[in-house]
Scaffold this active site. Structure first.
Site, PDB file in Angstrom:
ATOM      1  N   ARG A  49       0.834  -1.208   0.000  1.00 51.15           N
ATOM      2  CA  ARG A  49       0.000   0.000   0.000  1.00 51.15           C
ATOM      3  C   ARG A  49       0.871   1.261   0.000  1.00 51.15           C
ATOM      4  NH1 ARG A  49      -5.577   1.696   0.724  1.00 51.15           N
ATOM      5  NH2 ARG A  49      -6.357  -0.424   0.680  1.00 51.15           N
ATOM      6  N   GLU A  66      -9.943   5.766   7.332  1.00 46.35           N
ATOM      7  CA  GLU A  66      -8.509   6.047   7.302  1.00 46.35           C
ATOM      8  C   GLU A  66      -8.102   7.344   6.600  1.00 46.35           C
ATOM      9  OE1 GLU A  66      -8.185   2.053   5.598  1.00 46.35           O
ATOM     10  OE2 GLU A  66      -6.331   1.890   6.728  1.00 46.35           O
TER      11      GLU A  66
END
Ligand code: MTE
Ligand code: MOS
Length: 760
Positions: free
Chosen positions: A313, A716
């Site tokens: 990521r 997030e």
């Protein structure tokens, strides 16, 4: 159907319980008779052979009923979910200070904690690798290094009119959930085990407990009503705690509870990966990036845990909102003799985004431009320059619009000029300002995790119990999904109760993570409720002799042609006519596909966007600093619940600022974590909030994809709005473009920077 609950700023379903102390967390559950309390004996060496472990003193200590070691594990001694390299108890080898060696079970918490210090452990110390730089030198990795290349970075770098490079270090972060790790395991009849676990992933606790205790999934039930915060720290780590409780319960035949003390929690369980970032960038006179070479080395600790997907990521998000035509990213997943790093809000994304924002900031300072101008030069386009370095076409880019709105509402230009004036006249105190964007990909990058289930019961009185695979950690998932179900059935949300996450109700659920909780569980629950509505509709059409199209549900009633029937009455009638009033729902995220071997495809269903302007003031004699004002504009699509979403945006930003300014993890040369309590590890407090804090959700911007009510995930992404605070500090102290400000920008870090690059 008219939406009634969705879109409303309803309070968190447990708000009244949170504020009055009546919300039951795992430690608040009534304690069963004969309960034993556990404490963990931890390794005091970072890397050593375990020669012998004499636990006779522990066993002889007052109140102790038994101990549990690796030898007591009937099944697998592992809680690593992807790679099986995470022993529950060290077996022959210790790999970090704080690694569990054994558990003591005693009649009270104090007795258990006191007893573990009676252990005599012999170590033969081995060479320990503590930091990622040494790990790269020694090629010590938990997983193979990965490379992603697009275009011709070397050629572009060689031909670029300007070029600069450097190294910056970026610290990790402890999740610092208010409720520490905890689990209580209760033996059930015929070999079953019930585990109450503070976990984001009950399904994983279930399967790992089954493997460790040599049982099958059907024998284990894991329940979690709520967590007192998790932030990624209870995604994989909770299995360790749940397993130790279950093993002790299995061995002693008594209920066992393990609640980690805060210091032990910080020492024993994983946190955000810290990174060392090397970069080499080539750019033109306008600051447009022509070629970029990144090398990331992250401290993964002693095992793989989630480091594979976390570092992937970071690679995906090192573009943030910028088009990188020629780029190479080399990512090292360093094996160190420290606690295994794990998930933390953003899951590697923040580290990747920090890297590119740092580069952009450097370019701006080299060209003597406002970083804003360089950001704009590099933004993705809408119809061109719109393919990411992993080949996903960006179909929902709104970053320019966000910037336009926020620049006006925050008066960025005016304040920047005013700050320049202030700084010219102020010798010691310096102010700084920065605007940074966020573009965050939504979906688990591992495609198979993007599925969810729900179970909806309608009772004879017309009320509803809702269950889904998602867990509640304070983020407001339960209220959002309940809103969806209430609207699907046309009933008041007061008639919907969400029950605890429970592996016996919804099986095989993914972790509540990757911000996808409401996207996935909302859809699954909606489908379950829709099935029941359909059945009731079909029944009502038959019963009243009307067509199904003439039936609608709203305001706790059913509109049946020209008749109005109370929902409970119709439900009662349906039940009496033998209509099933319970259903499951299942959802899998569409459109995503991604090939991990080539790092290409469409890992993300869509992107969530945001932008923040932060203004800070820095005392250049002490390095002390404060956020003076923050302006945020964040994209939640059509928000399911603007009150909850606003809370997520505010909280995420503050947590991001904490990560980059005050929260510092520090290991000594032996690999002992020095910062394992709030005395030395500084999380933001209320008084650190910007005195002028202006947070808005972007309006009239529905998700272009068909997510639940066209909302967007919000868990997030806002954390990365905190990047603006770091770059505002850099702006305040920037006298010299080459100055290295490392993160976190603690007073010490700021002073070191000022010393290396003396200004004035
Ligand atoms: N908000 C609160 N209050 N507490 C938390 O622990 N975790 C964050 C975020 N917001 C968290 C939180 C993380 S890491 C994630 S992935 C998401 O919530 C998970 O929930 P969601 O998918 O329902 O947004
Ligand atoms: Mo969040 S780091 O995906 O639990």
């Amino acid at each position: 159907m008219v939406a009634r609950a969705v879109g409303k700023p309803l309070p968190h379903d447990s708000a009244h319980l949170h504020v009055s102390g009546r919300a039951a967390y795992t430690d608040d559950l009534p304690e069963p008779r004969d309960l034993l309390h556990l404490a963990i004996g931890m390794s005091t060496a970072a890397h050593a052979k375990l020669l012998d472990m004499d636990l006779s003193g522990v066993l002889a200590a007052e109140g102790v009923v038994g101990v549990c070691t690796a030898d007591d594990i009937p099944g697998e001694n592992n809680y690593g979910s992807i790679v099986k390299d995470d022993p529950l108890f060290a077996d022959g080898l210790v790999q970090y200070i704080g690694q569990p060696l054994f558990a003591a079970a005693a009649t009270s918490v104090d007795a258990a904690r006191k007893a573990v210090s009676e252990a005599c452990v012999g170590y033969e110390e081995l060479e320990a690798i503590i930091d990622p730089i040494t790990a790269v030198e020694k090629e010590s990795f938990v997983l193979p290094s990965e490379t992603l290349v697009r275009g011709d970075p070397d050629g572009a770098l060689a031909g670029a009119p300007h070029r600069l490079g450097g190294r910056v270090s970026l610290g990790g972060q402890d999740q610092f959930y208010l409720e520490g790790h905890i689990a209580m395991a209760i033996p059930q009849e015929d070999g079953g085990i019930l585990v109450y676990s503070s976990t984001q992933h009950p399904d994983e606790v279930q399967s790992i407990v089954a493997h460790a205790t040599r049982r099958e999934a059907k024998d284990i039930v894991v329940i979690c009503r709520r967590m007192g915060g998790a932030f990624g720290g209870k995604e994989s780590q909770a299995a360790l705690i749940g397993c130790i409780a279950a093993l002790a319960a299995d061995k002693t035949g008594r209920p066992c509870k393990l609640r980690l003390d805060r210091d032990d929690d910080m020492i024993m369980t994983g946190k955000r990966h810290d990174f060392v970032i090397d970069y080499d960038v080539g750019f033109d006179d306008d600051g447009r990036i022509l070629g970029l070479d990144f090398e990331f080395a992250s401290r993964c600790g002693m095992s793989a845990d989630l480091s594979g997907p976390v570092n992937d990521r970071a690679m995906f998000h090192c573009d943030n909102a910028y088009f990188l035509e020629n780029v190479r990213i080399l990512s090292h997943r360093c094996k160190t003799n420290t606690v295994s790093s794990t998930a933390f809000r953003g899951f590697g994304g923040p580290q990747g985004m920090f890297a590119i924002e740092y580069v952009i900031d450097d370019i701006a300072r080299a060209l003597d431009k406002d970083p804003l101008a360089v950001r704009r030069q590099n933004f993705y386009g809408e119809d061109e320059r719109n393919v990411t370095h992993y080949q996903q076409v960006i179909e929902d880019n709104i970053v320019d619009e966000l910037f336009d709105q926020l620049l006006v509402s925050s008066d960025y230009e005016g304040r920047r000029a005013e700050i320049r004036e202030f700084n010219a006249a102020s010798k010691v105190l310096k102010r700084g300002i920065a605007i940074t964007p966020v573009k965050f990909g939504i979906s688990f990058t591992s495609t198979l995790l993007n599925q969810a289930g729900a179970l909806v019961h309608v009772y004879k009185d017309g009320t509803v119990q809702l269950n889904h695979g998602g867990t509640e950690m304070g983020q407001g998932l339960y209220i959002k999904v309940a809103q969806v179900v209430a609207d699907e059935l046309g009933i008041n949300i007061e008639h919907v109760r969400t029950t605890a996450a429970d592996t016996s109700k919804v099986p095989n659920a993914s972790a509540t993570a990757a911000s996808s909780g409401s996207d996935m569980n909302g859809k699954a629950a909606q489908k379950a409720a829709a099935k029941i509505r359909k059945r009731i509709t079909a029944f009502a059409a038959r019963h009243y002799g009307v067509s199904e199209a003439e039936i609608d549900f709203r305001d706790d009633t059913a509109l049946i042609a020209d008749r109005i029937v109370d929902f409970p009455e119709l439900v009662q009638l349906a039940w009496a006519n033998r209509v099933s009033l319970s259903a499951t729902g299942y959802y899998r995220t569409p459109k995503i596909n991604y090939d991990r071997t080539t790092f290409s495809g469409r890992p993300f269903y869509y992107f969530a966007y945001g932008a923040a302007v932060t203004e800070v003031i820095v005392d250049t004699l002490t390095g002390e600093n404060r956020v003076l004002r923050a302006d945020i504009l964040h994209d939640c699509g059509d928000s399911l619940n603007p009150a909850v979403d606003l809370g997520q945006v505010e909280g995420g930003y503050v947590q991001g600022v904490g990560w980059l300014t005050t929260e510092e993890l520090w290991w000594d040369d032996r690999g002992a974590l020095g910062t394992h309590a709030p005395s030395t590890y500084k999380i933001p407090t209320c008084s650190d909030l910007a005195p002028d804090f202006r947070v808005e959700l972007l309006q009239n911007m529905a998700n272009r994809e068909k997510t639940i009510y066209r909302s967007k995930a919000v868990g997030e992404p806002p954390l990365m709005l905190g990047l603006s605070a770091f770059f505002a500090i850099r702006d305040a102290i920037a006298g010299d473009s080459a100055s290295r400000l490392h993160a976190p920008a603690t007073p010490e870090s700021i002073l070191l920077t000022l010393r290396d690059a003396p200004h004035e």
